[in-house]
Design a protein around this motif. Sequence first.
Motif, PDB file in Angstrom:
ATOM      1  N   GLN A 133     -11.305   2.365  23.430  1.00 56.64           N
ATOM      2  CA  GLN A 133     -10.819   1.204  22.698  1.00 56.64           C
ATOM      3  C   GLN A 133     -11.890   0.699  21.742  1.00 56.64           C
ATOM      4  O   GLN A 133     -13.063   0.598  22.087  1.00 56.64           O
ATOM      5  CB  GLN A 133     -10.436   0.092  23.682  1.00 56.64           C
ATOM      6  N   THR A 134     -11.491   0.395  20.522  1.00 59.36           N
ATOM      7  CA  THR A 134     -12.430  -0.124  19.524  1.00 59.36           C
ATOM      8  C   THR A 134     -12.177  -1.613  19.296  1.00 59.36           C
ATOM      9  O   THR A 134     -11.133  -2.151  19.688  1.00 59.36           O
ATOM     10  CB  THR A 134     -12.278   0.626  18.197  1.00 59.36           C
ATOM     11  N   PHE A 135     -13.140  -2.262  18.632  1.00 59.65           N
ATOM     12  CA  PHE A 135     -12.982  -3.679  18.312  1.00 59.65           C
ATOM     13  C   PHE A 135     -11.985  -3.846  17.165  1.00 59.65           C
ATOM     14  O   PHE A 135     -11.900  -3.004  16.268  1.00 59.65           O
ATOM     15  CB  PHE A 135     -14.332  -4.285  17.899  1.00 59.65           C
ATOM     16  N   THR A 136     -11.266  -4.948  17.191  1.00 57.71           N
ATOM     17  CA  THR A 136     -10.409  -5.299  16.058  1.00 57.71           C
ATOM     18  C   THR A 136     -11.288  -5.920  14.969  1.00 57.71           C
ATOM     19  O   THR A 136     -12.454  -6.279  15.211  1.00 57.71           O
ATOM     20  CB  THR A 136      -9.335  -6.300  16.481  1.00 57.71           C
ATOM     21  N   LYS A 137     -10.748  -6.055  13.773  1.00 57.02           N
ATOM     22  CA  LYS A 137     -11.505  -6.676  12.677  1.00 57.02           C
ATOM     23  C   LYS A 137     -11.898  -8.102  13.024  1.00 57.02           C
ATOM     24  O   LYS A 137     -12.987  -8.566  12.687  1.00 57.02           O
ATOM     25  CB  LYS A 137     -10.673  -6.648  11.392  1.00 57.02           C
ATOM     26  N   GLU A 138     -10.993  -8.787  13.695  1.00 65.42           N
ATOM     27  CA  GLU A 138     -11.274 -10.183  14.069  1.00 65.42           C
ATOM     28  C   GLU A 138     -12.423 -10.254  15.079  1.00 65.42           C
ATOM     29  O   GLU A 138     -13.280 -11.143  15.013  1.00 65.42           O
ATOM     30  CB  GLU A 138     -10.019 -10.826  14.667  1.00 65.42           C
ATOM     31  N   GLN A 139     -12.432  -9.315  16.050  1.00 66.30           N
ATOM     32  CA  GLN A 139     -13.494  -9.293  17.056  1.00 66.30           C
ATOM     33  C   GLN A 139     -14.849  -8.980  16.423  1.00 66.30           C
ATOM     34  O   GLN A 139     -15.865  -9.575  16.784  1.00 66.30           O
ATOM     35  CB  GLN A 139     -13.173  -8.269  18.140  1.00 66.30           C
ATOM     36  N   VAL A 140     -14.851  -8.061  15.459  1.00 65.93           N
ATOM     37  CA  VAL A 140     -16.099  -7.732  14.760  1.00 65.93           C
ATOM     38  C   VAL A 140     -16.609  -8.937  13.989  1.00 65.93           C
ATOM     39  O   VAL A 140     -17.805  -9.258  14.015  1.00 65.93           O
ATOM     40  CB  VAL A 140     -15.890  -6.533  13.802  1.00 65.93           C
ATOM     41  N   ALA A 141     -15.709  -9.616  13.313  1.00 66.48           N
ATOM     42  CA  ALA A 141     -16.093 -10.807  12.548  1.00 66.48           C
ATOM     43  C   ALA A 141     -16.660 -11.881  13.467  1.00 66.48           C
ATOM     44  O   ALA A 141     -17.655 -12.541  13.127  1.00 66.48           O
ATOM     45  CB  ALA A 141     -14.884 -11.341  11.778  1.00 66.48           C
ATOM     46  N   ASP A 142     -16.059 -12.056  14.639  1.00 65.33           N
ATOM     47  CA  ASP A 142     -16.546 -13.048  15.604  1.00 65.33           C
ATOM     48  C   ASP A 142     -17.950 -12.683  16.094  1.00 65.33           C
ATOM     49  O   ASP A 142     -18.807 -13.567  16.255  1.00 65.33           O
ATOM     50  CB  ASP A 142     -15.586 -13.148  16.789  1.00 65.33           C
ATOM     51  N   LEU A 143     -18.180 -11.398  16.345  1.00 69.72           N
ATOM     52  CA  LEU A 143     -19.496 -10.956  16.804  1.00 69.72           C
ATOM     53  C   LEU A 143     -20.565 -11.202  15.747  1.00 69.72           C
ATOM     54  O   LEU A 143     -21.662 -11.704  16.043  1.00 69.72           O
ATOM     55  CB  LEU A 143     -19.465  -9.467  17.178  1.00 69.72           C
ATOM     56  N   LEU A 144     -20.254 -10.863  14.505  1.00 67.98           N
ATOM     57  CA  LEU A 144     -21.228 -11.021  13.425  1.00 67.98           C
ATOM     58  C   LEU A 144     -21.496 -12.491  13.108  1.00 67.98           C
ATOM     59  O   LEU A 144     -22.537 -12.824  12.525  1.00 67.98           O
ATOM     60  CB  LEU A 144     -20.738 -10.298  12.165  1.00 67.98           C
ATOM     61  N   ALA A 145     -20.575 -13.343  13.491  1.00 65.23           N
ATOM     62  CA  ALA A 145     -20.755 -14.779  13.223  1.00 65.23           C
ATOM     63  C   ALA A 145     -21.631 -15.459  14.269  1.00 65.23           C
ATOM     64  O   ALA A 145     -22.027 -16.619  14.094  1.00 65.23           O
ATOM     65  CB  ALA A 145     -19.392 -15.462  13.155  1.00 65.23           C
ATOM     66  N   GLN A 146     -21.929 -14.768  15.366  1.00 64.93           N
ATOM     67  CA  GLN A 146     -22.707 -15.379  16.443  1.00 64.93           C
ATOM     68  C   GLN A 146     -24.158 -15.686  16.084  1.00 64.93           C
ATOM     69  O   GLN A 146     -24.645 -16.782  16.349  1.00 64.93           O
ATOM     70  CB  GLN A 146     -22.657 -14.483  17.698  1.00 64.93           C
ATOM     71  N   PRO A 147     -24.919 -14.758  15.473  1.00 67.90           N
ATOM     72  CA  PRO A 147     -26.321 -15.061  15.179  1.00 67.90           C
ATOM     73  C   PRO A 147     -26.449 -16.128  14.084  1.00 67.90           C
ATOM     74  O   PRO A 147     -25.674 -16.145  13.119  1.00 67.90           O
ATOM     75  CB  PRO A 147     -26.886 -13.717  14.688  1.00 67.90           C
ATOM     76  N   ASP A 148     -27.414 -17.004  14.253  1.00 68.16           N
ATOM     77  CA  ASP A 148     -27.714 -18.016  13.238  1.00 68.16           C
ATOM     78  C   ASP A 148     -28.648 -17.384  12.207  1.00 68.16           C
ATOM     79  O   ASP A 148     -29.844 -17.230  12.436  1.00 68.16           O
ATOM     80  CB  ASP A 148     -28.392 -19.221  13.890  1.00 68.16           C
ATOM     81  N   ARG A 149     -28.091 -17.025  11.061  1.00 64.83           N
ATOM     82  CA  ARG A 149     -28.873 -16.303  10.057  1.00 64.83           C
ATOM     83  C   ARG A 149     -29.879 -17.178   9.324  1.00 64.83           C
ATOM     84  O   ARG A 149     -30.631 -16.696   8.477  1.00 64.83           O
ATOM     85  CB  ARG A 149     -27.931 -15.632   9.059  1.00 64.83           C
TER      86      ARG A 149
END
Length: 199
Positions: A133-149
Amino acid sequence: MTKRRQNVLVSVDSSSPAKRKLSLDDLLQSFILDCKAKNLSILTLKVYEDSVLRMKEAFQEQQMPLDIYTVTSRDIKNYFIAYMINQGKSDNTVNSRIKGIKQFFKYLFTEGWITQNIADELHVVKAEKLMIQTFTKEQVADLLAQPDRNTFTGFRDYTMMMILLETGMRISELCNLKIGDIFFKKSTYKIRLNIKVSA
């Protein structure tokens, strides 16, 4: 007239009495030492040792005697392989242990401890192919939004996540990446492969 002596061929048992006295545990120890001498990985050694010990346990739990010098491939199929399958062990687990004991019996035969290589008669089971199973686009976006850049560590984590996402690089390869491996002008990098060749 002198009568010629007739030469008669007599079969000789190649297994010495001293070898017959070794227990399964002693043979396993000898096998593992041989594997260490071949510089096999620690993980491989653990898999091999665990496979033989699990076979020993399976015979004991079914109250079946395990004589390493006379055990047959049929015994192993009935009291170890089928036993694991009936216990619900995964195909990967079953096959890993089969491969381990195949190496063990191959060693015993090569070293003259047993007279028949029953490893040739043992085969892995057909493993079920599972869809990853792979991540959905929404799940990827949520993951990338976690770190405070806006912070160093956050921007670092975001960069590492992007590298993994865009390249398919393994985590171990990412951890081994050095500054000198990155060529900023060419937008390329060099992956250091850690390959261990077994004898």
